[in-house]
Design an enzyme around this catalytic site. Structure first.
Site, mmCIF file in Angstrom:
data_model
loop_
_atom_site.group_PDB
_atom_site.id
_atom_site.type_symbol
_atom_site.label_atom_id
_atom_site.label_comp_id
_atom_site.label_asym_id
_atom_site.label_seq_id
_atom_site.Cartn_x
_atom_site.Cartn_y
_atom_site.Cartn_z
ATOM 1 N N SER A 105 0.671 -1.237 -0.036
ATOM 2 C CA SER A 105 -0.032 -0.005 -0.049
ATOM 3 C C SER A 105 0.770 1.292 -0.091
ATOM 4 O O SER A 105 0.361 2.377 -0.358
ATOM 5 C CB SER A 105 -0.878 -0.049 1.126
ATOM 6 N N LYS A 148 1.309 7.948 4.632
ATOM 7 C CA LYS A 148 0.389 9.028 3.610
ATOM 8 C C LYS A 148 1.221 10.182 3.614
ATOM 9 O O LYS A 148 2.373 10.387 4.456
ATOM 10 C CB LYS A 148 -0.641 9.152 4.209
#
Lengths: 206, 206
Positions: free
Chosen positions: A128, A165
């Site tokens: 991810s 992120k």
DNA sequence: TGGCATACTGTCCAAATGGACAGTATATCA
DNA sequence: TGATATACTGTCCATTTGGACAGTATGCCA
């Protein structure tokens, strides 16, 4: 580097033994006493010779400040254990000590900063974070607490799973840019818990 | 063991960080100075509290004689120094010792294997290895010597510059798959010098 | 023969250091 | 209300410590 004399070697070994045993670095007088010297100058003289030969380093005026310059010995110092989590638990807080299943020992120099109590490591699961060139199996080292700057990578808690992120400031408002297509591109950072700011990464092959 | 206050924890961490970084154990005045105390007694008081709580031990009257009772923190082992090159020199061989400008100290556990004399590190310059998720500024740790298996990443010497490539066996013949668009996709490996096989990677932020 | 490093003894001193004490102030707990 | 722990400031002092200097002696090398 010139060779050490027997006496210099003996003194070097004595200092090493003391330090390795966890005792404080011996003072000049303690060295003299151990070897039966009547004068502490003898010890000081040998220490000076060891410094001159690049074996020891000393901080002038500081008590018990001898350090080994010798590669491997010197590098025994500077190791810090960083708690490693498979995944950051939801109730991340002060009491995380107990939840760390293992630790990563790293040298301060290799990760480029001094870890604090708020430093932790996270084992990356899945691809991810591949958009940040962080792969499955990598170990990322993060720091909890500091306000991230725009563009920095942060670990955020989403659906009880932590994901890396990019932290961005857009029109003065903080957003998180997802590196995972399953999530929307921009997420207002208020909705999320920022676990920590990316500091370093360690990848092992196989 | 009673819990530590925030201030006591901060002082404990400061001492630990200093010692871990290889510096001599801080004196009372150095602790006071670091925390901005006007009086060294404040530091002495906190140290006394830490001793009372069983966190630290001290040898009365001896300068810089603080020790951690903890045990786990004092475990310093498995540190190895790996020579680091900005770029691998053309005449790579036995005599590379002299060419190492600096070294990376790493713990064996953090990189997952025990480095040998043939282990070296390479500072990645540019984004030519981005296809392997290896970025500009990363430090890769490689091992010289072993025959690479198909699919492994290797450092190869091309135009006197070392580049990371994927080693592949195609119809029994060894090829290198480039991760840089400037070079042909497949290169017969006989034409190139394989410097080493990728083992680990360390990335520092900033 | 002189110069130099080693290997000490012995002394003096200033700076570094730990320890003790006297205070002040704020909490918490019984 | 008083006892206790925390969290400091400020001062005095004995001890520890490193640094410098003056000597003595030995061995090695040019």
């Amino acid at each position: 580097m010139p060779a050490l004399t027997d006496q210099q070697q003996a003194i070097r070994d004595f200092i090493e033994t003391e330090v390795a045993a966890g005792r404080p670095c011996p003072s000049q007088r303690e060295i003299a006493e151990h070897f039966g010297f009547a004068s502490k100058t003898a010890a000081a003289c040998h220490v000076r010779a060891l410094v001159k030969k690049g074996v020891l380093a000393v901080e002038p005026g500081k008590a018990r400040s001898l350090r080994f310059m010798d590669g491997t010995r010197l590098l025994r110092q500077g190791v810090v254990e960083i708690p490693l989590f498979g995944s950051i638990p939801a109730g991340f807080g002060r009491d995380r000590e107990q939840e760390a299943d293992e630790c990563v020992p790293v040298t301060i120099e290799s990760i480029g900063f001094k870890p604090t109590r708020n430093t932790f490591a996270l084992r990356v699961v899945g691809d991810s974070m591949i958009g940040k060139h962080i792969c499955d199996g990598d170990v990322v080292i993060l720091e909890h607490g500091p306000e991230p700057r725009s563009g920095q990578i942060v670990a955020a808690l989403i659906d009880r799973k932590s994901t890396l992120k990019t932290f961005l400031l857009k029109n003065g408002k903080p957003f998180l840019k997802a590196e995972n297509s399953k999530y929307p591109e921009l997420i207002p950072s208020e909705e999320l818990v920022i676990q920590g700011v990316f500091r370093a990464l360690i990848r092992k092959e196989e």
